[in-house]
Design an enzyme around this catalytic site. Structure first.
Site, PDB file in Angstrom:
ATOM      1  N   ALA A  40     135.453  16.491  71.002  1.00 48.42           N
ATOM      2  CA  ALA A  40     135.579  17.885  70.586  1.00 48.42           C
ATOM      3  C   ALA A  40     134.551  18.203  69.506  1.00 48.42           C
ATOM      4  CB  ALA A  40     136.991  18.143  70.064  1.00 48.42           C
ATOM      5  N   ASN A  69     139.514  25.148  80.543  1.00 54.70           N
ATOM      6  CA  ASN A  69     140.476  25.815  79.684  1.00 54.70           C
ATOM      7  C   ASN A  69     139.912  27.156  79.228  1.00 54.70           C
ATOM      8  OD1 ASN A  69     142.764  26.210  77.989  1.00 54.70           O
ATOM      9  ND2 ASN A  69     142.901  23.998  77.691  1.00 54.70           N
ATOM     10  N   HIS A 124     114.610  28.898  74.359  1.00 51.42           N
ATOM     11  CA  HIS A 124     113.564  29.839  73.967  1.00 51.42           C
ATOM     12  C   HIS A 124     112.392  29.057  73.395  1.00 51.42           C
ATOM     13  CE1 HIS A 124     116.037  33.406  74.601  1.00 51.42           C
ATOM     14  NE2 HIS A 124     117.033  32.710  74.072  1.00 51.42           N
TER      15      HIS A 124
END
Length: 172
Positions: free
Chosen positions: A128, A53, A83
């Site tokens: 989500a 999407n 990192h």
């Protein structure tokens, strides 16, 4: 080239397909809704089918393998980059990267973040807004920050390859 893809008209199917074919490592007819962002492109490898999407970002300093018929919601971030923790190393302009593997038939909900080195097992669902920091096994629902498994899934019988091909042909 991503500029051309992200600013193309919805009717410009061939232009979109050509751009994706030229920048991605392996592109097998996945539907990608602009805007789409990536670092290298060549390190992103799709199996067949699937849907991304709008607003998906893939930071592909290391390889990203995305299985068959994966559904990725809007604004998902998939980041192979990392990192160092040590400040003396972190101030240097370098990054580390670890591959990400997303199995077949996975569904990743809107605004999820998939971090470097993670594998998501076949047929799993990521809720989500989840932040996936560790591997997720197959056939489960995982949610939260950090993402954790909350239940396993029992699936019904899958459509045949012919039925799937017919469904995808109707969408393209």
């Amino acid at each position: 080239q991503l500029y051309d893809f992200n600013h193309s008209r919805p009717s410009e199917h061939q232009l979109r397909a050509d751009v994706l074919q030229s920048i991605l490592g392996n592109y097998q007819g996945v539907i990608i809704v602009p805007p789409f962002y990536c670092d290298m492109g060549k390190n992103i490898h799709f199996e067949c089918g699937g849907f991304l999407n709008s607003g998906v970002k893939i930071l592909d300093l290391a390889p990203v393998f995305i299985g068959e018929y994966v559904q990725i919601g809007p604004n998902v971030v998939i980041s192979t980059a990392g990192h160092p923790f040590d400040l003396a190393e972190r101030v240097l302009p370098i990054a580390s990267a670890n591959p990400i593997k997303i199995g077949d038939n996975v569904w990743i909900g809107a605004n999820a973040v998939i971090l470097d080195g993670v594998t998501i097992g076949d047929r799993s669902v990521i809720g989500a807004g989840s932040v996936v920091t560790k591997d997720i096994p197959p056939d489960c629902v995982a949610v939260g920050n950090p993402c954790r498994v909350i239940k396993t899934i029992t699936h019904s019988e899958m459509p045949t390859d012919e039925e799937l091909e017919e469904m995808w042909a109707d969408l393209t």
